[in-house]
Design a protein around this motif. Structure first.
Motif: not given
Length: 131
Positions: A13, A26-27, A29-33, A61, A65, A68
């Motif tokens: 993405r 990208d990983l 930058g995802r919320r809560w990562s 969520v 995460r 992921e």
């Protein structure tokens, strides 16, 4: 007759190249990562403990995460049921430490109270968010 390499990197993405740095950004930058990784840097936490440490993040969520981050090899589920960092996850968190030290120095020198995170009490939603 030589074979031509037809392997293509899987795109991620926000990137058409599939470059590793783009996939990592990208990983992360995802919320809560980043928050999950940061909270696990000291010791493993249960799902509930991690949710509490992450200011009551949505369980849906948070689990997405964690899945992921586990697939990426940064987080693992321990035998006792808690989540912890893998050696790769610890290495990644170590790369954040210079940025953390810089942020602490910057917080003390920033002229903006808002940017320093002042003016918000625990449990108070971020400014501009409707409740």
């Amino acid at each position: 007759m030589s074979k031509q390499a037809t392997t293509r990197s899987r795109s991620v993405r926000g990137s058409r190249t599939g470059r590793p740095i783009m996939a990592l950004l990208d990983l992360l930058g995802r919320r809560w990562s980043l928050r999950i990784l940061w909270e696990l840097r000291g010791e493993p936490l249960t799902s509930r403990g991690l949710r509490t440490a992450c200011d009551e993040a949505s369980p849906t969520v948070l689990q997405a995460r964690l899945t992921e981050l586990r697939e990426a090899g940064f987080v693992e589920l321990g035998e006792a049921g808690g989540y912890g960092l893998t050696p790769l996850g610890r290495e990644l968190c170590e790369t954040f430490m210079p940025l953390h030290r810089f942020a602490e120095r910057w917080k003390g020198s920033s002229p903006s109270p808002r940017l320093r995170g002042e003016g918000r009490g625990k449990g108070e939603p971020p400014r501009g968010r409707k409740q």
